[in-house]
Design an enzyme around this catalytic site. Structure first.
Site: not given
Length: 338
Positions: A83, A119, A305
């Site tokens: 990324y 995400e 998360r």
């Protein structure tokens, strides 16, 4: 049912293909750049595979979208280091190439089951991320790490809009740290070259210290691939139309480990159960490094998360069943046994 899987040789695609052939009477048309993970599928009479590039084999893609019932575009780069290193490549493949597939599904009125991502929730502060109520929170533009999340989020929004305004039939699924055999190549020595579990296994195999970004305090809910694929088959099946135009978190909220705890569990399990690698594991140390040094200035992390999974439970009767100890042992058996 005729299912088109693009990216069939990936981690999810290969396990899904095997499960479909074992558990259903569905036919699969499939494409990917390689086929090394598909040995159990290639000679099956209901599996039809083309080795190719979906961004180039446009005629094949068009023909097979027209003839299938459900499309699963699983092609994406999903390795965090990339990324930051190649944000434009992430956008071109993960967003632009998949948008073409989505628009063909709209044009030919085909149902699409699309891989969103955990995400998209970014740095959401909710104790559990809910598909309908949680805010999607990402960082500033100079944190290029978020290009994957925002590419996926915009595709989610477009798919939802196509469903609401142009009649597209869809389901979105958000995997929360799925793991298991064939996740990545554990022999890739490049730091950040694979996802965290396989990166750590590779470190141990090479007798290298394990690097913990920011001390490995980040927590993740790990979900065994068998549970994930079971959920995905239910989404594709769409019994009683219960998956129609819905978004599903697919994760195991009970298996919430810090990255440091994951590293420690791997070392303990290898030392106790795999004598061939026990001495190397004993020599491995856990070394802390800051995120900027490891990933570069464009990285930003998420501390927690956790998925809310009420949609999968209420609409499709799904519940994760494989705990971390069992799932890790199955994964390590794949990579280390023999």
């Amino acid at each position: 049912m005729n299912v088109l899987i693009l990216g069939a040789n990936g981690f999810i695609g290969s396990h899904l293909s095997e499960a479909i052939l074992e558990e259903t009477d569905w036919h699969i048309d499939a494409m990917d750049l390689t086929q090394d993970k598909l040995a159990a599928c290639l000679n099956h009479p209901r599996f039809h595979f083309l080795q190719g590039d979906m961004t180039k084999q446009k005629d094949w893609i068009l023909e097979h979208i027209q003839k299938c019932d459900v499309v699963l575009p699983l092609v994406a780069i999903a390795t965090p280091a990339m990324y930051v290193q190649n944000p434009l490549g992430i956008f071109e493949l993960d967003f632009e190439a998949n948008l073409e597939i989505i628009r063909l599904c709209v044009k030919y009125k085909k149902r699409i089951v699309f891989p969103s991502t955990s995400e998209v929730y970014g740095m959401c502060t909710d104790p559990a991320f809910d598909e309908e109520t949680s805010h999607l929170v990402t960082g500033p533009i100079n944190k290029e790490r978020w290009i994957y999340s925002t590419s996926k989020q915009l595709l989610d929004r477009l798919i939802y809009a196509y469903g609401k305004h142009q009649g597209l039939s869809f389901a979105l699924f958000r995997p929360f740290n799925w793991y298991g055999p064939r996740l990545d190549n554990v022999f890739n020595p490049k730091p950040g070259g694979s996802r965290v579990l396989t990166q750590f296994i590779g470190n141990i195999l090479r007798g290298e210290n394990i690097t913990l970004v920011d001390g490995g305090q980040q927590q993740r809910c790990f979900t065994y691939i068998g549970d994930g694929v079971n959920a995905l088959i239910r989404i594709i099946e769409n019994k009683d139309n219960q998956a129609h135009n819905r978004i599903f978190n697919v994760g195991n909220p009970d298996e919430n480990l810090s990255i440091r705890e994951l590293a420690e569990a791997l070392l303990d399990m290898i030392i106790a159960n795999y004598p061939k690698y026990a001495e190397k594991a004993k020599s491995v140390k856990l070394v802390d490094v800051d995120a900027k040094t490891y990933y570069g200035a464009g990285y930003q992390d998420v501390s927690l998360r956790v998925p809310a999974i009420r949609h999968m439970q209420d609409y499709l009767g799904w519940q994760p069943e494989v705990d971390m100890a069992v799932g890790l042992r199955k994964t390590l058996d794949f990579y280390l046994a023999g």
